[in-house]
Write an enzyme that holds these catalytic residues in place. Sequence first.
Site, PDB file in Angstrom:
ATOM      1  N   SER A   1       5.384  -6.819   3.642  1.00  0.00           N
ATOM      2  CA  SER A   1       5.793  -7.166   4.618  1.00  0.00           C
ATOM      3  C   SER A   1       6.871  -8.599   4.727  1.00  0.00           C
ATOM      4  O   SER A   1       6.646  -9.510   3.947  1.00  0.00           O
ATOM      5  CB  SER A   1       4.645  -7.420   5.777  1.00  0.00           C
TER       6      SER A   1
ATOM      7  N   GLU B   1      -4.855  -3.825  -1.797  1.00  0.00           N
ATOM      8  CA  GLU B   1      -6.309  -3.477  -1.855  1.00  0.00           C
ATOM      9  C   GLU B   1      -6.660  -2.247  -1.093  1.00  0.00           C
ATOM     10  O   GLU B   1      -7.810  -1.647  -1.236  1.00  0.00           O
ATOM     11  CB  GLU B   1      -7.339  -4.826  -1.272  1.00  0.00           C
TER      12      GLU B   1
ATOM     13  N   LYS C   1      -0.998  -7.172  -9.275  1.00  0.00           N
ATOM     14  CA  LYS C   1      -2.063  -7.262  -8.051  1.00  0.00           C
ATOM     15  C   LYS C   1      -1.750  -6.110  -7.191  1.00  0.00           C
ATOM     16  O   LYS C   1      -0.914  -6.275  -6.291  1.00  0.00           O
ATOM     17  CB  LYS C   1      -2.068  -8.594  -7.454  1.00  0.00           C
TER      18      LYS C   1
ATOM     19  N   CYS D   1       9.537   1.997   3.374  1.00  0.00           N
ATOM     20  CA  CYS D   1      10.384   0.842   3.774  1.00  0.00           C
ATOM     21  C   CYS D   1      11.839   1.202   4.316  1.00  0.00           C
ATOM     22  O   CYS D   1      12.644   0.626   4.570  1.00  0.00           O
ATOM     23  CB  CYS D   1      10.623  -0.387   2.577  1.00  0.00           C
TER      24      CYS D   1
ATOM     25  N   PHE E   1       0.687  -1.144  -0.134  1.00  0.00           N
ATOM     26  CA  PHE E   1       0.194   0.046  -0.004  1.00  0.00           C
ATOM     27  C   PHE E   1       0.758   1.356  -0.050  1.00  0.00           C
ATOM     28  O   PHE E   1       0.367   2.303  -0.288  1.00  0.00           O
ATOM     29  CB  PHE E   1      -0.966   0.060   1.128  1.00  0.00           C
TER      30      PHE E   1
ATOM     31  N   GLU F   1       8.998  -4.130  13.139  1.00  0.00           N
ATOM     32  CA  GLU F   1       8.872  -2.976  12.180  1.00  0.00           C
ATOM     33  C   GLU F   1       7.571  -2.337  12.811  1.00  0.00           C
ATOM     34  O   GLU F   1       6.321  -2.982  12.658  1.00  0.00           O
ATOM     35  CB  GLU F   1       8.710  -3.613  10.860  1.00  0.00           C
TER      36      GLU F   1
END
Length: 495
Positions: free
Chosen positions: A226, A176, A173, A281, A149, A381
Amino acid sequence: MKLVPHWVSGSEFAGNGARRGEVFDPAKGIQSKEVAFADQSDIDASVAAASAAFPSWRDTSLAKRSAIMFRFRELLDAKKGELAEIITEEHGKVVSDALGEISRGLEVVDFACGLPHLLKGEYSENASTSIDVYSMKQPLGVVGIISPFNFPAMVPMWFFPVAIAAGNTVVLKPSEKDPSSAMWIARLLSEAGLPDGVFNVLHGDKVAVDGLLEHPEVRSISFVGSTPIAQYIYETAAKNGKRVQALGGAKNHMLVLPDADLDLVADSAVNAGFGSAGERCMAISVVVAVEPVADDLIPKISERMKQIKVGDGRRSCDMGPLVTKQHRDKVASYIDIAASDGAEVVVDGRDVNPDGDAGGYWLGPTLIDRVPLTSKVYREEIFGPVLSVVRVASYEEGLELINSGAFGNGTAIFTNDGGAARRFQHEVEVGMIGINVPIPVPVAYFSFGGWKHSLFGDSRAHGEEGFRFFTQTKVVTSRWLDPSHGGLNLGFPQN
Ligand code: NAD
């Protein structure tokens, strides 16, 4: 409720799957759209479209492919403001930061425009007498890209320009949580002249991801997300015989030596810790302060944190909300954990007064000092605007700390000592290193990727490694017979 559909064969496709996901406007705290969730028939339809488009795209000349890539680059640059607004509406980051993400993605498109050069093979004349040997790079076929995301435009752009330039067809993909950027990009690629079916977008959750991992016609998987999911993707895709690169999570340390310029360090820690609300990240999440710098540095950092304006990314703010309420609450819970683990909460982001709707998923910048190494705040994290400080006695102790971590995505050293910086770049076990630079994201003609649990697989994103990932090499050994060819020889040719 507006539906975000799939994109298959150059058109919107509502799909057959009955399930839908919720898409939120995080600065308002309301649902703004719903997104189609693929079922098996939708997965099959998107892969079939990409498979059908592959033979003619593979055979399209390099000149035509690069002309389309150039047109896409120009359109993207001209219209990037529209895309930035979509990113802000679904992700929450401020518009200027959304534009920054697009610029970094554009760099990869620039790089992919040079595809004829990157796809050149090698040629050895007379490797043996009258025998020539040459290599050529060919596309894989249908490639799957699964993105997170936090960079709904940039992360897909790490992969698809290179994949398409190399002659592959794509099923993307996207996350969402913010699915509309991928749809905008799909329309723009069509406008740039990309043939239908070369780029497809399949929305959904684990069902869609597993569908790509299992589909026999999908030849490779490029994943970013992740660490637990990256590991699952790597193992499952590899088990199914696919080429796979799976980039995972991070916990990035900034090592501050006593001779560093502390104003530069404080600016950098704040920019890299709280930009995009820490949902990067490559965000700095731990400042490792070599004593005695912490006592001077912490007031400088907290002073700057007071100047950060938190609010709706469409307004004139520095930092937006977190992506969902669930994520906001999870990040905020680490502040309580820090306090109960004996750390010192210097600035508590829960006290923020945002310039935005009360229902938004707000959490202000948070600074936590003396974080114990056993605390979850240090070990996990967090992926939010929470900056930890750990105090160490020496360079060696700081280095050992960084090298003993599970992740190895990015790190930075701040110092005015060239020898120390040079030693650090040699000794640290991390994939991307900044020297007096807090977010060392490599430019597109280098490759992006970390070490250890930040990358599963052996190929990083974009750069030459990207082209290598999206191509397979053939080596041809050829002899054109002349009248002097002679006789049987059961051994390898010797000369
Ligand atoms: P995520 O792992 O939750 O989701 C990533 C993708 O995996 C999404 O498309 C999602 O739909 C899919 N997914 C989620 N759960 C799944 C499951 N159980 N099975 C199969 N697929 C699943 O990650 P996120 O929250 O979207 O993104 C944030 C994470 O991504 C952070 O950990 C961050 O460090 C990481 N990230 C890493 C890099 C990098 O370059 N290493 C870059 C950006 C983000």
